[in-house]
Structures are given as structure tokens and as C-alpha cells.
Scaffold this active site. Structure first.
Site, PDB file in Angstrom:
ATOM      1  N   ASP A   1       0.813  -1.217   0.000  1.00 50.56           N
ATOM      2  CA  ASP A   1       0.000   0.000   0.000  1.00 50.56           C
ATOM      3  C   ASP A   1       0.845   1.264   0.000  1.00 50.56           C
ATOM      4  OD1 ASP A   1       0.928  -0.444   2.559  1.00 50.56           O
ATOM      5  OD2 ASP A   1      -0.930   0.085   3.572  1.00 50.56           O
TER       6      ASP A   1
ATOM      7  N   GLU B   1      12.484   0.803  14.668  1.00 54.83           N
ATOM      8  CA  GLU B   1      12.117   1.925  13.811  1.00 54.83           C
ATOM      9  C   GLU B   1      11.443   2.997  14.661  1.00 54.83           C
ATOM     10  OE1 GLU B   1       9.508   2.980   9.799  1.00 54.83           O
ATOM     11  OE2 GLU B   1       8.815   1.418  11.175  1.00 54.83           O
TER      12      GLU B   1
END
Length: 381
Positions: A27, A214
């Protein structure tokens, strides 16, 4: 790396070489023109209706330093990915675009639970994406190209569907699905919350990669390894926060170049010594603030601040990825060019990153060996 003809020729040289992509979100990689077309069909309003302007808008948001703006694009991309036909098209084009960039093996990750708003079941969504991936690979083969693609099914950390997505992955493991992932907000949603799902995966022998290092730090990496039994770390960049510089000195043998002595914490040492693969996405890491701890106070983050080179020099198993090609405005070739120009890498180092990724992939041994031969032959030539 330096070339006599500049970065444009370097880009074309690297584009033609076979590459491996392990961390690329479905996506986050739509063609701008496809997004505009599909949005118009369903009456979804986009911030821009010209494909080029839309791509620029997303890149500006990504470079704004705001994670909220970075994520804005996904509300638009997922909105047009709610039918089997659209999922199939997006997946097909995804593969074709990877192949055009020289990728010969890719693992595409996505979260089926985010694509059920118009009545698809989880299985129907996975089948639609697989049909598109197959069509893309066939299209590439018809042009005498080669690309192998596997699905990584992601469970969203903020929802409570991890065990359901694990069972979904297991149902499709021989039909294109090669592994499992958890994505979404990292802080506050540790892998330990999904321990039962990871136990099922381990029991049934389906590999997992875990987004960690992250949006959260070293303890998130530790939990990914312990509770998530992660074979790879999605990004993993912040494991570098577990590395301390203990002293530095001028090396007379290197024309006065500064040499650093470092000390690895137990998490960093485990990741390095066990060669746990880091799926690093350099540009995305700069854009989302992942490398904030390595940026001098008051300065804007640049690729030169990324700990990628430190990790590589210390022997960590690193690979190069795009994360979200549309959102970040990158390609895998472009990421390699940027790293080469920033850190002075030559073809040998850039080839290392491809082999690192391939060996850490969730392909079978025989398939890895076959693709390894293709990569080594091309890069050595």
C-alpha cells in the site's frame, strides 16, 4: 563510489543489475497514475488529481519531518484497495515496477485486515493479491525477464487479529505466502502482546520478520528477538543505539583518519554475532525520525547521519530496502546510488547487500542458490 560519467550513469548501471527487496509495503508502492484513476472511480478525494503533483505532495509530506504527514498517503492508498480487482491490479503493477528497477526477488508485505471494507474476506484478499503477483511475474517473463515474489502477511499491532492473520498465512503458505510480520505503532505494542501468535508460527515452522528498531528503541528489538522469535528485523536501525563509542584516536597509517573504538551492548552483540538480518530502509529512516539519536542537535537529518555504514563496518548483516516507494519517492536503485555517493561504496559492497538479503529471505535453499548464481554472475561481470 565514483564514476567518470556521474550519478545518472551510475543509476542506470545499478538499475540493470539484479537486486533483492525484502521490505516493501504494497500500500506504499502504488503508481500515482493508478491511485488517481482508482480514486476517481470510487469518488475518493485526493489532495492532488494530477499524478505528478500527487507524487510531489507525498514526497513533500515524507520529507516534512512529521510522521503524521508521512502516513497521510496510506489513507488514500488503502481506500482504493478494497476490491479484488483493484488489489489484483495494484499487485500486478507492483511486480512490474520492481522488475523494471532490476529486482529479481521480492517479498511484498501488506495487512489483509485493512482491505475488508467492501466485503472481501481475508482469504479473498490474499487470493486477489496473489493473482496480481502471478500476473506481474508472467508479464515480466514474457519480456524475457525474471522475478520471484512472495507475500508477507502483516498483522496490525494496534488491532487484535494477530492469531487470525497467522492462521491466514498458514492456510496460504503453499500458495504464495512466505512469512508473517507485525506492523503499525511499535511503541506500546511490543511483540510480547502477540506471543501466542508467534508460538503458533514457530510450532508450524513459518518464519517471521518483525518491525522493530524503527519507532521504538533497543528494548523493542530485544522483544522482537525473544517474544517474536524474529528471523529478521524490519528496519532494526535503532539497534545502533546499543553501540557506544568508547574512544577515538588518529590512525597514522590512515593519513590521520580518526579511528573509533566501540562497545556493543548485549542486544547489539546478539544481533551482530547471530547475523540477524536488518531490513534497513535508509531514506524512510531519515524521513520518519528513526535516526534522530544520531543527528547532531539542532541539525536536520541527512543520509550521512544514518548509522548504516557503522553497522556495516562492524559486521552487522544489513540489506537495503525502500519501505514505501510512492510515499518516500524512492526506488531500490536510487537507494543504492544514494548510499554509494554518501558512504563511498563500490560495486562489491552494493553486491554484498543483495546477497545478505537473499540469504536472509524466506525462500527455500534451492531457490536461493539459483538466484544467488544470477546475482553474483551479473555483479561480478
Amino acid at each position: 563510489m565514483t564514476t567518470s560519467t556521474g550519478s545518472a550513469d551510475l543509476h542506470e548501471q545499478l538499475r540493470q543489475l539484479p537486486k533483492v527487496s525484502l521490505h516493501d509495503h504494497l500500500d506504499g508502492g502504488l503508481r500515482p497514475s493508478t491511485l488517481v484513476e482508482l480514486a476517481a472511480e470510487i469518488g475518493h478525494e485526493l489532495p492532488e488529481t494530477d499524478p505528478d503533483a500527487l507524487a510531489v505532495r507525498f514526497r513533500q509530506n515524507a520529507n516534512s519531518g512529521s510522521l503524521e504527514k508521512y502516513l497521510e498517503a496510506f489513507a488514500h492508498t488503502t481506500a482504493v484497495m478494497q476490491t479484488a480487482a483493484n488489489l489484483r491490479r495494484v499487485a500486478r503493477e507492483f511486480v512490474e515496477d520492481l522488475a523494471a528497477d532490476g529486482v529479481i526477488y521480492a517479498e511484498v508485505r501488506w495487512a489483509p485486515e485493512q482491505h475488508l471494507q467492501q466485503g472481501l474476506t481475508l482469504d479473498e484478499a490474499v487470493e486477489a493479491v496473489q493473482a496480481g503477483l502471478n500476473e506481474g511475474a508472467e508479464s515480466v517473463a514474457q519480456k524475457d525477464g525474471i522475478i520471484v515474489v512472495g507475500q508477507l502477511l502483516s498483522a496490525m499491532r494496534q488491532s487484535d487479529h494477530s492469531e487470525e492473520i497467522v492462521e491466514l498465512a498458514l492456510r496460504h503458505r503453499d500458495k504464495g505466502v512466505v512469512g508473517f510480520d507485525i506492523a503499525g505503532p511499535e511503541a506500546g505494542f511490543p511483540p510480547s502482546k502477540f506471543a501466542a501468535a508467534f508460538t503458533t508460527l514457530a510450532t508450524r515452522m513459518l518464519p517471521a520478520t518483525v518491525h522493530a528498531g524503527e519507532g521504538d528503541g533497543v528494548e523493542s528489538v530485544r522483544d522482537a528477538l525473544v517474544s517474536g522469535r524474529a528471523q529478521r528485523l524490519g528496519h532494526g536501525t535503532r539497534v545502533a543505539e546499543d553501540i557506544s563509542v568508547v574512544e577515538s584516536e588518529q590512525d597514522p597509517a590512515e593519513d590521520g583518519e580518526e579511528v573509533f573504538q566501540v562497545e556493543l551492548g548485549e542486544v547489539a552483540r546478539w544481533v551482530r554475532d547471530r547475523q540477524v538480518h536488518l531490513e534497513v530502509s535508509p531514506t524512510s529512516n531519515v524521513q520518519t525520525g528513526t535516526i534522530a539519536a544520531f543527528v547532531p542537535e539542532g541539525e536536520e537529518a541527512t543520509l550521512a547521519d544514518h548509522p548504516f555504514d557503522m553497522l556495516y563496518q562492524l559486521g552487522f548483516n544489513v540489506g537495503v530496502n525502500t519501505d514505501n516507494r510512492l510515499v518516500s519517492g524512492v526506488t531500490l536503485t536510487g537507494e543504492l546510488v544514494a548510499l554509494a555517493e554518501t558512504f563511498g561504496y563500490g560495486l562489491a559492497e552494493l553486491a554484498d547487500f543483495q546477497i545478505n538479503a537473499l540469504e536472509a529471505s524466506f525462500l527455500g535453499y534451492e531457490e536461493r542458490e539459483a538466484l544467488s548464481g544470477i546475482i553474483l554472475e551479473a555483479w561480478n561481470a
